[in-house]
Design an enzyme around this catalytic site. Structure first.
Site, PDB file in Angstrom:
ATOM      1  N   LYS A   1     -60.173 112.020 -38.247  1.00 38.65           N
ATOM      2  CA  LYS A   1     -59.281 112.814 -38.940  1.00 38.65           C
ATOM      3  C   LYS A   1     -58.220 113.526 -37.836  1.00 38.65           C
ATOM      4  CE  LYS A   1     -59.773 116.973 -41.883  1.00 38.65           C
ATOM      5  NZ  LYS A   1     -60.842 117.948 -42.329  1.00 38.65           N
TER       6      LYS A   1
ATOM      7  N   SER B   1     -60.117 117.833 -47.570  1.00 38.48           N
ATOM      8  CA  SER B   1     -58.923 117.559 -46.545  1.00 38.48           C
ATOM      9  C   SER B   1     -59.210 116.277 -45.631  1.00 38.48           C
ATOM     10  CB  SER B   1     -58.928 118.851 -45.676  1.00 38.48           C
ATOM     11  OG  SER B   1     -59.982 118.784 -44.589  1.00 38.48           O
TER      12      SER B   1
ATOM     13  N   SER C   1     -64.796 119.175 -47.189  1.00 43.22           N
ATOM     14  CA  SER C   1     -63.685 118.480 -46.744  1.00 43.22           C
ATOM     15  C   SER C   1     -64.189 117.062 -46.267  1.00 43.22           C
ATOM     16  CB  SER C   1     -62.863 119.157 -45.726  1.00 43.22           C
ATOM     17  OG  SER C   1     -62.069 120.108 -46.229  1.00 43.22           O
TER      18      SER C   1
END
Length: 479
Positions: free
Chosen positions: A137, A211, A235
């Site tokens: 990420k 996210s 997320s």
């Protein structure tokens, strides 16, 4: 600086899709082709070997082949870089692309430990994750590359060093090759920012989640088979749900977290985010956790919790059945018919296992818990976000406005005390639920719905509950 142009330049020309498969930059929201799941194998960019490497294995199996010398680390790195390039052109899932560095590192690993034709690998023990490509990420720092976390003001500020987890993975022999897209602020269910929007490869009219939406899309297209996300309200698990993959949120501290860029003010405390694996199989989540937990993570992060990995799960004492509590709803939002069908399918499978006992349960206080979780993640209000946006005149994305987080006021110290007291009371209540009903785990939906149209994901009551309590939680796809 145009980050979209930078990423296009970073993809080698042989990895670029033909015009028939490229998505015009101004058409990301309304592409005619709803699903692109078949494109990686149909577009002609992957050789037969590369298609096999990226399609036929989960990370556990591929790692076994790497260690056995069936494939070289360089072969595997090239294959996944190419497939990630395809995924990027289809879904806009990547932020930082460092394929050349990854291939050079893989080549060095092959040279250091012996060619693939040498099973002995020169007699040297191979590192735990030898040659395995792992995507990260965007919030993880990788030396020499930006950690913009979807905000313009951080573009052009390459990291001076790896974050703790990135350093640990490199020491374990992994090959880092790309970072993946997130929402502006990393606090919404749509991964949209200075890089543009990440689309769901199964249906590009739907969100890829957030996210960690870039990871979700990349894994769904098998441009990665093992990635790492973070999770403070869902997320990891929301993108796993949206993209049909596995996502595991460990308790805080189990996976090193230091060195990440968060967008809230430092030191606010409260409910913390945790890092965890996203994968194409459940056992790959175990592979990741086993490698990290056996690697003396405390040497990389002073806040890491030293918990030993246990290979063999012991049978229940005295032949006791495994007791699984089943919550049909969170008591706030009623699941939609597809979600109810998926849950019923899972429950029916459990009921067909003589070693499992299914126990119906209700989840107490989820509505208040959800409101308190929002208060925790907005302790300082929205001034911090607006200050970052103002540095470059960047407007807030639509999903951030729709979700309402930018309008939540800051919290007083007294209210913070009250939040902590209610959280402690909720922890006791859920401990009693597990203890009094003799539960080993809880099965429930990860959301009241499946993937939604763009900018519509505004609630995280199902997932946020477990962040609030700091319980581990995993999302598994149901066929």
């Amino acid at each position: 600086m145009d980050r979209k142009v930078d990423r296009r330049v970073a993809i080698p020309l042989p990895y670029v899709l033909s015009k028939d498969w490229q998505i015009p930059a101004d058409k990301f929201h309304h592409s005619a082709a709803a699903s692109v799941m078949d494109v990686p194998l149909a577009c002609g960019l992957l050789s037969e070997t590369e298609a096999r490497i990226t399609s036929d294995y989960d990370a556990t199996a591929l790692l076994g082949e790497l260690k056995a010398g069936v494939w070289s680390a360089e072969q595997v790195a090239v294959a996944f870089c190419k497939r990630a390039a395809i995924a990027q052109q289809l879904t806009n899932c990547l932020t930082e692309i460092f394929f050349d560095e990854a291939i050079a590192r893989a080549r060095k690993l092959d040279q250091e430990y012996g060619a693939k034709s040498s099973p002995s690998r020169g007699g040297r023990p191979l590192p735990a994750l030898f040659g395995l490509p792992i995507s990260l990420k965007d919030c993880f720092q990788v030396r020499g590359h930006d950690t913009s976390t979807g905000v313009c003001c951080f573009v052009g500020e390459p990291a001076a060093e790896h974050s703790a987890l990135a350093a640990l993975l490199v020491d374990l022999g992994a090959v880092l090759y790309c970072k993946t897209n997130v929402p502006q602020s990393m606090m919404t269910g749509d991964s949209d920012n200075v890089f543009g929007r990440t689309l769901n490869p199964r249906n590009r009219l739907l969100t890829a989640g957030g996210s960690t939406g870039g990871e979700g899309a990349l894994l769904a297209l098998r441009g990665s088979i093992l990635g790492v996300g973070t999770d403070i309200a869902g997320s990891i698990r929301i993108p796993a749900l949206c993209n049909g993959i596995y996502g595991f949120r460990p308790s805080v501290g189990l996976v090193p977290y230091s060195g990440l860029r968060g967008l809230g003010p430092s030191g606010t405390g409260g409910v913390h985010s945790s890092a965890g694996p996203m994968a194409t199989s459940l056992r790959d989540c175990g592979l990741f956790l086993k490698a990290v937990m056996r690697a003396d993570a405390w040497r990389y992060d002073s806040a890491a919790v030293a918990v030993p990995w246990v290979d063999d799960v012991q049978q229940q004492p005295g032949g006791r059945k495994l007791r699984i509590g089943v919550a049909l709803t969170d008591g706030v939002f009623t699941p939609s018919p597809p979600v109810r069908r998926g849950l019923k399918q899972a429950v029916d499978l459990l009921r067909g296992d003589s070693s499992v006992e299914v126990v119906p349960i209700d989840l107490p206080g989820v509505g208040l818990i959800s409101r308190d979780l929002i208060s925790y993640v907005t302790l300082s209000g929205s001034d911090h976000n607006y200050e970052q946006f103002a540095r470059t005149g960047e407007p807030p994305i639509l999903s951030l406005q729709v979700g309402g987080l930018l309008s939540v006021p800051g919290t007083t110290l007294q209210v913070c005390f009250e939040l902590n007291a209610r959280r402690a009371a909720a922890a006791k209540k859920y401990l009693a639920l597990f203890r009094d009903k003799g539960l080993d785990a809880i099965l429930m939906p990860p959301a009241a719905h499946t993937a939604l149209p763009l900018d519509r994901w505004t609630k995280a009551t199902y997932t946020g509950l477990w962040n609030y309590l700091d319980y581990p939680a995993v999302v598994m796809p149901v066929d």
